[in-house]
Write a protein that holds these residues in place. Structure first.
Motif, mmCIF file in Angstrom:
data_model
loop_
_atom_site.group_PDB
_atom_site.id
_atom_site.type_symbol
_atom_site.label_atom_id
_atom_site.label_comp_id
_atom_site.label_asym_id
_atom_site.label_seq_id
_atom_site.Cartn_x
_atom_site.Cartn_y
_atom_site.Cartn_z
ATOM 1 N N ARG A 134 0.822 -1.265 -0.098
ATOM 2 C CA ARG A 134 -0.007 0.082 -0.087
ATOM 3 C C ARG A 134 0.849 1.311 0.107
ATOM 4 N N MET A 135 1.887 1.450 0.834
ATOM 5 C CA MET A 135 2.854 2.191 0.856
ATOM 6 C C MET A 135 3.451 2.546 -0.531
ATOM 7 N N GLU A 136 3.947 1.319 -1.119
ATOM 8 C CA GLU A 136 4.668 1.485 -2.222
ATOM 9 C C GLU A 136 3.802 2.135 -3.433
ATOM 10 N N GLN A 137 2.443 1.675 -3.421
ATOM 11 C CA GLN A 137 1.357 2.269 -4.427
ATOM 12 C C GLN A 137 1.394 3.970 -4.096
ATOM 13 N N CYS A 138 1.447 4.372 -3.046
ATOM 14 C CA CYS A 138 1.482 5.768 -2.787
ATOM 15 C C CYS A 138 2.449 6.415 -3.282
ATOM 16 N N LEU A 139 3.704 5.842 -3.337
ATOM 17 C CA LEU A 139 4.790 6.426 -3.785
ATOM 18 C C LEU A 139 5.085 6.579 -5.383
ATOM 19 N N ILE A 140 4.066 5.781 -5.949
ATOM 20 C CA ILE A 140 4.072 5.827 -7.475
ATOM 21 C C ILE A 140 3.913 7.453 -7.976
ATOM 22 N N GLY A 141 5.035 7.862 -8.602
ATOM 23 C CA GLY A 141 4.847 9.538 -9.135
ATOM 24 C C GLY A 141 5.635 10.222 -8.376
ATOM 25 N N HIS A 142 6.116 9.712 -7.334
ATOM 26 C CA HIS A 142 7.162 10.511 -6.348
ATOM 27 C C HIS A 142 8.534 9.673 -6.341
ATOM 28 N N GLU A 143 8.736 8.724 -7.311
ATOM 29 C CA GLU A 143 10.068 8.040 -7.072
ATOM 30 C C GLU A 143 11.225 8.897 -7.159
ATOM 31 N N HIS A 144 11.097 10.106 -7.858
ATOM 32 C CA HIS A 144 12.126 10.986 -8.139
ATOM 33 C C HIS A 144 12.867 11.456 -6.845
ATOM 34 N N LYS A 145 11.765 11.530 -5.846
ATOM 35 C CA LYS A 145 12.177 12.114 -4.336
ATOM 36 C C LYS A 145 12.946 10.837 -3.188
ATOM 37 N N VAL A 146 12.384 9.603 -3.808
ATOM 38 C CA VAL A 146 12.769 8.666 -2.749
ATOM 39 C C VAL A 146 14.180 8.173 -2.654
ATOM 40 N N ILE A 147 14.814 8.227 -1.575
ATOM 41 C CA ILE A 147 16.095 7.591 -1.086
ATOM 42 C C ILE A 147 15.783 6.486 -0.452
ATOM 43 N N ARG A 148 15.801 5.198 -1.237
ATOM 44 C CA ARG A 148 15.485 4.042 -0.616
ATOM 45 C C ARG A 148 17.141 3.517 -0.069
ATOM 46 N N LEU A 149 16.805 3.361 1.428
ATOM 47 C CA LEU A 149 18.100 2.440 2.020
ATOM 48 C C LEU A 149 17.517 1.146 2.485
ATOM 49 N N GLN A 150 18.520 0.114 2.069
ATOM 50 C CA GLN A 150 18.010 -1.254 2.539
ATOM 51 C C GLN A 150 18.597 -1.789 3.786
ATOM 52 N N ASN A 151 19.527 -1.231 4.165
ATOM 53 C CA ASN A 151 20.138 -1.681 5.652
ATOM 54 C C ASN A 151 20.890 -0.716 6.299
ATOM 55 N N PRO A 152 21.245 -0.966 7.490
ATOM 56 C CA PRO A 152 21.810 0.190 8.405
ATOM 57 C C PRO A 152 23.266 0.560 7.736
ATOM 58 N N ASP A 153 23.921 -0.307 6.980
ATOM 59 C CA ASP A 153 25.178 0.029 6.491
ATOM 60 C C ASP A 153 24.919 1.070 5.350
ATOM 61 N N ALA A 154 23.768 1.020 4.452
ATOM 62 C CA ALA A 154 23.689 1.834 3.343
ATOM 63 C C ALA A 154 23.224 3.238 3.873
ATOM 64 N N LEU A 155 22.300 3.043 4.842
ATOM 65 C CA LEU A 155 21.995 4.327 5.730
ATOM 66 C C LEU A 155 23.222 5.072 6.356
ATOM 67 N N GLN A 156 24.075 4.591 6.916
ATOM 68 C CA GLN A 156 25.118 5.006 7.183
ATOM 69 C C GLN A 156 26.206 5.802 6.161
ATOM 70 N N ARG A 157 26.142 4.947 5.179
ATOM 71 C CA ARG A 157 26.664 5.672 4.016
ATOM 72 C C ARG A 157 26.313 7.044 3.389
ATOM 73 N N TRP A 158 24.937 6.916 3.761
ATOM 74 C CA TRP A 158 24.132 7.982 3.008
ATOM 75 C C TRP A 158 24.218 9.237 3.737
ATOM 76 N N MET A 159 24.078 8.863 5.345
ATOM 77 C CA MET A 159 24.275 9.877 6.397
ATOM 78 C C MET A 159 25.572 10.496 6.263
ATOM 79 N N ASP A 160 26.830 9.602 5.907
ATOM 80 C CA ASP A 160 27.973 10.327 6.013
ATOM 81 C C ASP A 160 28.278 11.170 4.640
ATOM 82 N N SER A 161 27.268 11.088 3.618
ATOM 83 C CA SER A 161 27.323 11.817 2.525
ATOM 84 C C SER A 161 26.412 13.329 2.593
ATOM 85 N N VAL A 162 25.723 13.239 3.777
ATOM 86 C CA VAL A 162 24.785 14.396 4.072
ATOM 87 C C VAL A 162 25.613 15.421 4.677
#
Length: 166
Positions: A134-162
């Motif tokens: 249901r949430m993924e359905q809501c995201l349709i049309g907003h994909e360009h805004k989405v930063i999908r992080l699939q595990n804590p390591d990916a989150l940490q790498r992204w945070m290090d870049s912010v």
């Protein structure tokens, strides 16, 4: 900015850290929804609060709350999606329940003490077959805004870049 994902993924913790780093006011959907004593606000009350928040220039809202997601997605400039494994989220949820048992968490309304709720645990366990699609359905049309992080390591790498806002 939005932070979304399953319960126990760490949305509120991330929201607080991002809010501090980016100097954004942070709003927690749990606080907007729950009144003292675990009394739930009506959807109209929540939407009215959200309209006031998203009408402002800068904000960060954490929480999925699918029934109000469209209201927030239209105005969000970015969506951080913690798309973590449900097994990790269950462990984190159980840890949170133990850590805050009998007390309100910092991201929760006062007088809403943390407690074990079997229905809530089942909701999380069934995340991938119900709430997630249901949430993924809501995201349709907003994909360009989405930063999908699939595990804590990916989150940490992204945070290090912010970069922090001065």
């Amino acid at each position: 900015m939005l932070v979304i994902g399953p319960c126990g993924a760490g949305k509120s913790t991330l929201a607080v850290e991002l809010g501090e780093r980016l100097h954004l006011p942070v709003f927690h959907m749990d606080q907007l929804n729950w009144q003292p004593g675990w009394n739930e606000s009506s959807k109209d009350e929540i939407i009215a609060k959200l309209h006031d928040i998203v009408a402002t220039e800068r904000w960060l809202i954490d929480g999925t709350y699918g029934g109000t997601l469209a209201t927030r997605l239209d105005r969000a400039d970015s969506v951080v999606y913690l798309d973590f494994a449900i097994s990790l989220c269950v462990r984190r949820l159980l840890g949170r329940i133990w850590t805050y048992r009998g007390r309100s968490r910092p991201d929760m309304t006062q007088d809403c003490p943390e407690r074990f709720d079997l229905g809530f645990l089942i909701y999380l366990i069934r995340w991938n077959s119900g709430p997630r699609p249901r949430m993924e359905q809501c995201l349709i049309g907003h994909e360009h805004k989405v930063i999908r992080l699939q595990n804590p390591d990916a989150l940490q790498r992204w945070m290090d870049s912010v970069p922090a806002v001065a």
